[in-house]
Design a protein around this motif. Structure first.
Motif, PDB file in Angstrom:
ATOM      1  N   VAL A 184       0.790  -1.198   0.060  1.00  0.00           N
ATOM      2  CA  VAL A 184      -0.067   0.005   0.019  1.00  0.00           C
ATOM      3  C   VAL A 184       0.905   1.328  -0.014  1.00  0.00           C
ATOM      4  CG1 VAL A 184      -1.821  -1.384   1.329  1.00  0.00           C
ATOM      5  CG2 VAL A 184      -0.227   0.274   2.499  1.00  0.00           C
ATOM      6  N   PRO A 185       0.269   2.636  -0.298  1.00  0.00           N
ATOM      7  CA  PRO A 185       1.135   3.563  -0.185  1.00  0.00           C
ATOM      8  C   PRO A 185       1.568   3.848   1.040  1.00  0.00           C
ATOM      9  CG  PRO A 185      -0.837   4.102  -1.653  1.00  0.00           C
ATOM     10  CD  PRO A 185      -0.860   2.733  -0.955  1.00  0.00           C
ATOM     11  N   PHE A 186       2.842   4.586   1.300  1.00  0.00           N
ATOM     12  CA  PHE A 186       3.327   5.018   2.713  1.00  0.00           C
ATOM     13  C   PHE A 186       3.874   6.222   2.878  1.00  0.00           C
ATOM     14  CE2 PHE A 186       3.750   0.202   2.563  1.00  0.00           C
ATOM     15  CZ  PHE A 186       3.578   0.024   3.955  1.00  0.00           C
ATOM     16  N   LEU A 187       3.386   6.766   3.802  1.00  0.00           N
ATOM     17  CA  LEU A 187       4.019   8.319   4.057  1.00  0.00           C
ATOM     18  C   LEU A 187       4.582   8.080   5.422  1.00  0.00           C
ATOM     19  CD1 LEU A 187       3.994  11.367   3.572  1.00  0.00           C
ATOM     20  CD2 LEU A 187       1.982  11.630   4.555  1.00  0.00           C
ATOM     21  N   LEU A 188       5.843   8.380   5.394  1.00  0.00           N
ATOM     22  CA  LEU A 188       6.851   8.189   6.555  1.00  0.00           C
ATOM     23  C   LEU A 188       7.202   9.540   7.280  1.00  0.00           C
ATOM     24  CD1 LEU A 188       9.383   5.603   5.240  1.00  0.00           C
ATOM     25  CD2 LEU A 188       7.111   5.074   6.318  1.00  0.00           C
ATOM     26  N   THR A 189       6.647   9.811   8.412  1.00  0.00           N
ATOM     27  CA  THR A 189       7.049  11.058   9.043  1.00  0.00           C
ATOM     28  C   THR A 189       8.011  11.023  10.225  1.00  0.00           C
ATOM     29  OG1 THR A 189       4.789  11.922   8.516  1.00  0.00           O
ATOM     30  CG2 THR A 189       6.045  12.974  10.506  1.00  0.00           C
ATOM     31  N   HIS A 190       9.042  11.561  10.613  1.00  0.00           N
ATOM     32  CA  HIS A 190       9.884  11.623  11.491  1.00  0.00           C
ATOM     33  C   HIS A 190      10.295  13.215  11.803  1.00  0.00           C
ATOM     34  CE1 HIS A 190      13.665  12.842   9.427  1.00  0.00           C
ATOM     35  NE2 HIS A 190      13.331  11.799   8.449  1.00  0.00           N
ATOM     36  N   GLY A 191      10.801  13.484  12.947  1.00  0.00           N
ATOM     37  CA  GLY A 191      11.109  14.698  13.343  1.00  0.00           C
ATOM     38  C   GLY A 191      12.751  15.022  12.951  1.00  0.00           C
ATOM     39  N   GLU A 192      12.585  16.371  12.807  1.00  0.00           N
ATOM     40  CA  GLU A 192      14.110  17.007  12.436  1.00  0.00           C
ATOM     41  C   GLU A 192      15.068  16.592  13.608  1.00  0.00           C
ATOM     42  OE1 GLU A 192      16.464  20.955  11.355  1.00  0.00           O
ATOM     43  OE2 GLU A 192      14.493  21.215  12.268  1.00  0.00           O
ATOM     44  N   ARG A 193      14.661  16.455  14.848  1.00  0.00           N
ATOM     45  CA  ARG A 193      15.487  16.286  16.065  1.00  0.00           C
ATOM     46  C   ARG A 193      15.112  14.823  16.621  1.00  0.00           C
ATOM     47  NH1 ARG A 193      14.976  19.195  20.129  1.00  0.00           N
ATOM     48  NH2 ARG A 193      12.988  20.186  19.665  1.00  0.00           N
TER      49      ARG A 193
END
Length: 248
Positions: A184-193
């Motif tokens: 399936v489509p993925f949207l991965l999010t993480h923080g700059e820090r």
């Protein structure tokens, strides 16, 4: 908005050996919802602690977008080490899809997400049980549990001493080792820090999925650390919700 708590049946899908107090999920549904998209969000806590109530502050934003929000809990290590939480996530998804119509949700438009350890659960669930899953949007997910020589006292060491039922499961429980075509489509999010481990493993997973021609994107939240990527979702104006709505 309606709030309901549901319990998984004993031995749902043959994955659960017994009923457990954590085999439950909360449902936040808009009044009058019909065939509404569903957002399933697993809490974090390093697989050893955490509560489904940690997701409650997201209900206003999700419901305002027309989503039915589902917040599952799952068994925790060390009493129930991995893969128990993964088994629970798979069983929860099956149970949610079977009954979400009761709350006006569409079982064929289910979006999976979670924070930290919950992000790992969301991704493995999307990879292993993609039917009805529209997309997966983990937030600061830990995508690689493997570590050749974890420092004493680190999360890496905790994974091997407490989280995993046996050390050899580190690869099987790592999304970076389970990427596959046709996902399936993925949207991965993480923080700059965010932690270095989270950042590197998310970008590795994105590259692997892209290599399989899977639709994938990585978003870095400016200035955010590992925990702020989740707590910032208290605001309905957060860009993560716009990205979620865009996937509809």
């Amino acid at each position: 908005m309606r709030l309901t708590t549901s319990r998984l049946p004993t031995s749902a899908s043959g994955r659960q050996a017994r009923q457990h107090r954590l085999h439950r999920y909360n449902v936040f549904a808009p009044w009058g919802a019909e065939r509404a998209p569903v957002l399933v969000f697993w809490h974090g806590g390093g697989w050893t602690n955490g509560y489904r109530q940690w997701v409650t502050f997201m209900n206003r934003a999700a419901v305002s977008l027309g989503f039915v929000l589902v917040a599952p809990s799952y068994r925790l290590a060390p009493a129930d080490p991995l893969p128990a939480a993964v088994d629970d996530a798979l069983a929860a998804l099956e149970h949610i899809r079977d009954g979400i119509g009761t709350w006006g949700g569409d079982p064929d438009r289910v979006f999976l997400a979670g924070h930290s350890a919950g992000g790992q659960l969301a991704v493995l669930t999307a990879l292993l049980a993609p039917d009805g899953v529209a997309a997966c949007l983990p937030v600061s997910g830990i995508m690689d549990l493997r570590h050749p020589a974890p420092p004493p006292g680190s999360l890496g060491e905790l994974v091997y001493t407490t989280v995993l039922a046996e050390p050899g499961l580190d690869a099987a429980m790592s999304p970076v080792c389970r990427a596959r075509p046709g996902s399936v489509p993925f949207l991965l999010t993480h923080g700059e820090r965010d932690t270095d481990r989270v950042i590197r493993s998310n970008r590795t997973l994105a590259a692997q999925l892209a290599g399989y021609q899977v639709e994938v994107d990585v978003v870095e939240e400016p200035g955010a650390d590992h925990f702020q990527t989740h707590t910032a979702l208290r605001s309905p104006a957060h860009p993560w919700y716009r990205r979620l709505a865009g996937l509809l």
